[in-house]
Design an enzyme around this catalytic site. Structure first.
Site, mmCIF file in Angstrom:
data_model
loop_
_atom_site.group_PDB
_atom_site.id
_atom_site.type_symbol
_atom_site.label_atom_id
_atom_site.label_comp_id
_atom_site.label_asym_id
_atom_site.label_seq_id
_atom_site.Cartn_x
_atom_site.Cartn_y
_atom_site.Cartn_z
ATOM 1 N N ALA A 243 0.811 -1.222 0.000
ATOM 2 C CA ALA A 243 0.000 0.000 0.000
ATOM 3 C C ALA A 243 0.842 1.269 0.000
ATOM 4 O O ALA A 243 0.295 2.373 -0.033
ATOM 5 C CB ALA A 243 -0.930 0.002 1.214
ATOM 6 N N ASP A 244 2.170 1.126 0.030
ATOM 7 C CA ASP A 244 3.053 2.293 0.100
ATOM 8 C C ASP A 244 3.040 3.054 -1.232
ATOM 9 O O ASP A 244 3.343 2.484 -2.295
ATOM 10 C CB ASP A 244 4.470 1.836 0.439
ATOM 11 C CG ASP A 244 5.401 3.012 0.692
ATOM 12 O OD1 ASP A 244 5.539 3.401 1.862
ATOM 13 O OD2 ASP A 244 5.968 3.542 -0.279
ATOM 14 N N ILE A 245 2.710 4.325 -1.175
ATOM 15 C CA ILE A 245 2.578 5.133 -2.397
ATOM 16 C C ILE A 245 3.923 5.292 -3.100
ATOM 17 O O ILE A 245 4.001 5.306 -4.331
ATOM 18 C CB ILE A 245 1.966 6.506 -2.065
ATOM 19 C CG1 ILE A 245 0.526 6.320 -1.574
ATOM 20 C CG2 ILE A 245 2.001 7.428 -3.280
ATOM 21 C CD1 ILE A 245 -0.131 7.599 -1.087
ATOM 22 N N GLY A 246 5.003 5.408 -2.319
ATOM 23 C CA GLY A 246 6.325 5.541 -2.921
ATOM 24 C C GLY A 246 6.692 4.338 -3.767
ATOM 25 O O GLY A 246 7.251 4.477 -4.866
#
Length: 289
Positions: A243-246
């Site tokens: 789920a990490d946007i980066g």
């Protein structure tokens, strides 16, 4: 002073460039050293780690500030080795990713290890502070917290102990620009530790699933925080914060996609990166820094 020889590749210059993002770290990129604060057997010890070799033939000097540190020699080396992941074969990991879509990243950032936060408690505190903040202000807020309630030795900052944080008030942390909830979260976490409900040292021996079950019950600690603690606090090798946007943006850039990949698309990619998903995560983050 002690000389350490480890298996290459190991790019300490890239390690220092990442550590330099955090203003609390005392390091010198040109002279290739960083000073590490350790707490061992209730002693506060500063260890200077200096690279003297190359990426392919890495060697290091360890210099310890304590006159009476000889009795702790093995424990100091063990902890420094844990933090800098000197026991991990980056060559095997590099070769694994040569057959994947991440090959170009592993060539570009050849020999970049996962370097851990200097203590799992520090990692938990930092992750809570960093939640939903841009990176620059997250580091600033963490710096305010540590320099206000921690202490300095030999030019190196030590995070405050749980005993100190548990006695703080929300109002005191609000003065540093903490939100009310974040202030409550780190105070509550510290109280759990000093009351014996959470044993930080026992986390080293537990599985990822056991740690998830133990930490998820605490206010302010969700899946993202736990995954980051597992990765950067405990050095687990096979974690991928989907789920990490980066990470999503890094995959989009690398694969030249029109939009960020969906969860389902990422789950299709992940099997070929196992059992080194944590390194896939790190190298994707590095590509965006």
């Amino acid at each position: 002073m002690q000389t350490i020889y480890i298996q290459g590749p190991y790019n300490f210059d890239l390690v220092l460039s990442r550590l330099a993002l955090d203003p609390l770290h005392n390091l010198h990129k040109e002279e290739r050293w960083v000073k590490v604060p350790l707490r061992i057997k209730n002693k506060h010890i500063v260890v200077k780690v200096q690279a003297t070799g190359t990426t392919d033939n890495p060697t290091f000097y360890l210099e310890v500030d304590e006159i009476d540190s000889s009795s702790l020699h093995n424990l100091i080396y063990k902890e420094i080795s844990r933090i800098f992941r000197w026991d991990v074969s980056l060559l095997a990991i590099h070769e694994h990713f040569q057959k994947t879509k991440l090959k170009s990243l592993f060539d570009e950032h050849y020999g970049t290890p996962i370097v851990l936060d200097f203590h799992p408690y520090n990692s938990l505190i930092k992750c809570i502070i960093h939640q939903q903040l841009n990176l620059k202000f997250a580091f600033t807020l963490t710096q305010r917290f540590v320099t206000t309630y921690g202490f300095q030795k030999g030019g190196v900052w030590f995070y405050p102990l749980p005993e100190t944080v548990a006695k703080l008030t929300v109002a005191e942390l609000r003065e540093l620009q903490f939100s009310t909830r974040k202030a409550e979260y780190i105070i509550d976490l510290s109280k759990e530790i000093i009351n014996g409900h959470l044993d930080i040292d026992s986390l080293y021996e537990k599985s990822d699933e056991q740690i998830m079950e133990e930490l998820i019950r605490l206010r302010g600690i969700g899946q993202w925080t736990i995954q980051n603690v597992l990765l950067f606090g405990l050095g687990r090798n096979n974690l991928f914060p989907i789920a990490d946007i980066g990470i999503q943006n890094a995959i989009k850039k690398l694969l030249e996609l029109e939009q960020k990949p969906s969860k389902e698309e990422m789950e299709i990619m992940m099997p070929e990166w196992q059992p080194y998903l944590s390194y896939a995560s790190l190298y994707l983050w590095r590509s965006m820094e």
